[in-house]
Design a protein around this motif. Sequence first.
Motif, short mmCIF file in Angstrom:
data_model
loop_
_atom_site.label_atom_id
_atom_site.label_comp_id
_atom_site.label_asym_id
_atom_site.label_seq_id
_atom_site.Cartn_x
_atom_site.Cartn_y
_atom_site.Cartn_z
N PRO A 141 -27.81 -66.22 78.38
CA PRO A 141 -26.88 -65.52 79.28
C PRO A 141 -27.14 -65.81 80.75
CG PRO A 141 -27.63 -64.04 77.56
CD PRO A 141 -28.46 -65.28 77.44
N GLU A 142 -28.45 -65.94 81.10
CA GLU A 142 -28.78 -66.17 82.51
C GLU A 142 -28.31 -67.54 83.01
OE1 GLU A 142 -32.42 -67.44 80.10
OE2 GLU A 142 -30.89 -65.86 80.04
N ARG A 143 -28.00 -68.44 82.08
CA ARG A 143 -27.52 -69.75 82.46
C ARG A 143 -26.12 -69.67 83.08
NH1 ARG A 143 -29.73 -74.96 83.06
NH2 ARG A 143 -27.99 -76.44 83.03
N ARG A 144 -25.32 -68.72 82.61
CA ARG A 144 -23.95 -68.49 83.10
C ARG A 144 -23.13 -69.77 83.12
NH1 ARG A 144 -22.80 -63.72 84.46
NH2 ARG A 144 -20.94 -64.34 85.65
N ALA A 145 -23.27 -70.54 82.05
CA ALA A 145 -22.52 -71.79 81.91
C ALA A 145 -22.27 -72.05 80.43
CB ALA A 145 -23.28 -72.95 82.53
N SER A 146 -21.20 -72.79 80.16
CA SER A 146 -20.86 -73.13 78.78
C SER A 146 -19.78 -74.20 78.82
CB SER A 146 -20.35 -71.90 78.02
OG SER A 146 -19.16 -71.41 78.62
N SER A 147 -19.36 -74.64 77.66
CA SER A 147 -18.19 -75.51 77.52
C SER A 147 -17.53 -75.18 76.20
CB SER A 147 -18.59 -76.99 77.58
OG SER A 147 -19.37 -77.33 76.44
N THR A 206 -12.77 -77.76 77.94
CA THR A 206 -13.84 -78.49 78.61
C THR A 206 -14.77 -79.13 77.58
OG1 THR A 206 -15.18 -76.47 78.77
CG2 THR A 206 -13.73 -76.98 80.63
N ILE A 207 -15.22 -80.33 77.91
CA ILE A 207 -16.05 -81.12 76.98
C ILE A 207 -17.29 -81.63 77.71
CG2 ILE A 207 -16.13 -83.08 75.40
CD1 ILE A 207 -13.05 -83.09 75.43
N VAL A 262 -19.79 -83.60 67.08
CA VAL A 262 -19.00 -82.70 67.92
C VAL A 262 -19.45 -81.27 67.68
CG1 VAL A 262 -16.67 -81.84 68.43
CG2 VAL A 262 -17.02 -84.26 67.90
N ALA A 263 -19.64 -80.54 68.77
CA ALA A 263 -20.05 -79.14 68.70
C ALA A 263 -19.02 -78.25 69.39
CB ALA A 263 -21.41 -78.94 69.34
N MET A 264 -18.98 -77.00 68.97
CA MET A 264 -18.16 -75.99 69.66
C MET A 264 -19.06 -74.86 70.11
SD MET A 264 -14.78 -73.85 68.40
CE MET A 264 -15.66 -72.95 67.11
N TYR A 265 -18.93 -74.50 71.39
CA TYR A 265 -19.71 -73.40 71.96
C TYR A 265 -18.81 -72.23 72.39
CZ TYR A 265 -22.94 -77.34 72.35
OH TYR A 265 -23.72 -78.45 72.09
N VAL A 266 -17.56 -72.52 72.71
CA VAL A 266 -16.59 -71.48 73.08
C VAL A 266 -15.28 -71.82 72.40
CG1 VAL A 266 -15.29 -70.39 74.96
CG2 VAL A 266 -17.69 -71.03 75.32
N GLU A 267 -14.71 -70.88 71.66
CA GLU A 267 -13.44 -71.13 70.98
C GLU A 267 -12.34 -71.41 72.00
OE1 GLU A 267 -12.39 -68.96 67.27
OE2 GLU A 267 -13.93 -67.55 67.98
N GLU A 268 -11.33 -72.17 71.58
CA GLU A 268 -10.26 -72.55 72.50
C GLU A 268 -9.48 -71.35 73.04
OE1 GLU A 268 -7.72 -75.80 71.41
OE2 GLU A 268 -9.37 -76.95 70.53
N GLN A 301 -18.70 -80.30 64.00
CA GLN A 301 -19.75 -80.41 62.98
C GLN A 301 -20.90 -79.44 63.23
OE1 GLN A 301 -19.60 -84.68 64.09
NE2 GLN A 301 -20.09 -85.05 61.95
N TYR A 302 -20.90 -78.78 64.38
CA TYR A 302 -21.97 -77.83 64.73
C TYR A 302 -21.37 -76.76 65.63
CZ TYR A 302 -26.19 -75.92 66.91
OH TYR A 302 -27.18 -75.08 67.37
N THR A 303 -21.69 -75.49 65.33
CA THR A 303 -21.15 -74.39 66.12
C THR A 303 -22.29 -73.46 66.54
OG1 THR A 303 -19.04 -74.45 64.92
CG2 THR A 303 -19.56 -72.43 66.14
N LYS A 304 -22.31 -73.15 67.84
CA LYS A 304 -23.24 -72.15 68.37
C LYS A 304 -22.51 -71.47 69.52
CE LYS A 304 -28.02 -71.45 69.94
NZ LYS A 304 -28.57 -70.83 68.72
N ILE A 305 -21.93 -70.31 69.25
CA ILE A 305 -21.07 -69.64 70.22
C ILE A 305 -21.90 -69.07 71.37
CG2 ILE A 305 -19.44 -67.78 70.59
CD1 ILE A 305 -18.34 -70.16 68.99
N SER A 306 -21.49 -69.44 72.58
CA SER A 306 -22.18 -69.00 73.78
C SER A 306 -21.66 -67.64 74.23
CB SER A 306 -21.95 -70.03 74.89
OG SER A 306 -22.39 -69.53 76.14
N PRO A 307 -22.53 -66.80 74.81
CA PRO A 307 -22.07 -65.53 75.37
C PRO A 307 -21.38 -65.72 76.72
CG PRO A 307 -24.41 -65.77 75.75
CD PRO A 307 -24.01 -66.94 74.92
N ASN A 308 -21.47 -66.92 77.25
CA ASN A 308 -20.94 -67.19 78.59
C ASN A 308 -19.49 -67.66 78.51
OD1 ASN A 308 -23.58 -66.68 79.57
ND2 ASN A 308 -24.16 -68.80 79.15
N SER A 309 -18.59 -66.72 78.44
CA SER A 309 -17.16 -67.04 78.36
C SER A 309 -16.34 -65.83 78.76
CB SER A 309 -16.78 -67.49 76.95
OG SER A 309 -16.96 -66.43 76.03
#
Length: 306
Positions: A48-54, A88-89, A64-70, A8-16
């Motif tokens: 980016p400095e966080r160097r973490a995502s799911s 990862t969730i 439910v949100a998506m930050y990195v595509e499968e 229901q919410y998407t914000k793609i992270s650069p950390n992948s």
Amino acid sequence: MSNSSLVQYTKISPNSTNPRRKKIKKITIHHMAGPLSVETCGNIFARPERRASSNYAVGVDARVAMYVEEKNRAWTSSSSANDDEAITIEVANSAVGGNWPVSDKVLARTIDLCVDICKRNAIDKLVYTGDKSGNLTRHDMFANTVCPGPYLGSKFPYIVAEVNKRLVAQTPPPSSFLVRVTADALNIRSGPGVANRITGTIKDKGTYTIVDTKADWGKLKSGVGWIHLGYTKRLNPSPPAPKPTSNYLVKVTANKLNIRGGPGTNYKLQGAITDKGTYTIVDTQGRWGKLKSGVGWIYLNYTKKI
């Protein structure tokens, strides 16, 4: 490779890492260490400095949100080997500290998401062993951390039971079919994929029964393994036996036999048979028969079946 329709919410992270290097085989569940919304968690992973995502998250309101595509590997578990094989969730807590509780609503949505991930990635069953050997894993198996917290960690056997219950209920039994091998030599493997070991080879270009399929692979009825269906030709099933006809002939024995609009004397008269001829009956109800001509029904006590 698809993504979940529950998002229901998407914000793609650069950390992948794009793309992931291994097939998806696992799910790894974490907690957010707080009652975070999907927006707040997404903003954290956007740095980016966080160097973490799911890959996904279930927020405090169970969205439910998506930050990195499968198709890509999220940086979640402090283990690239695990994350390369896992979806990862991140799961929101309902309070800070203590046993890091999670609401029933959020837990239920997490189970929904796990079922969806398993179905789309051909994970037939979740297995939780309490160590890295299972396909449901925890963050603290790979790093010195309390994640996913005592409460959520205690729910892993329950999550497995609920997910597997729904996978079994929603998986239709496979339909078997015949294929003829077209290759001169076709390897049989222990599972559906070239990563599985070779258990034999088919060299006779014969006909074989397939009892299950996964992507382009078919499982042999003999149980010896799987073959790639790209090197076979599917055979048409035998045509169904012709349905036996229910039509039959009768000879009218009465001098005059009324024809009615339906199977009963309460139906309107449509005409009468006076020739004691032979007629085809295409349907019966009780002692009434429907004439093939379509003009109506006659009472069969005044006929003789031929």
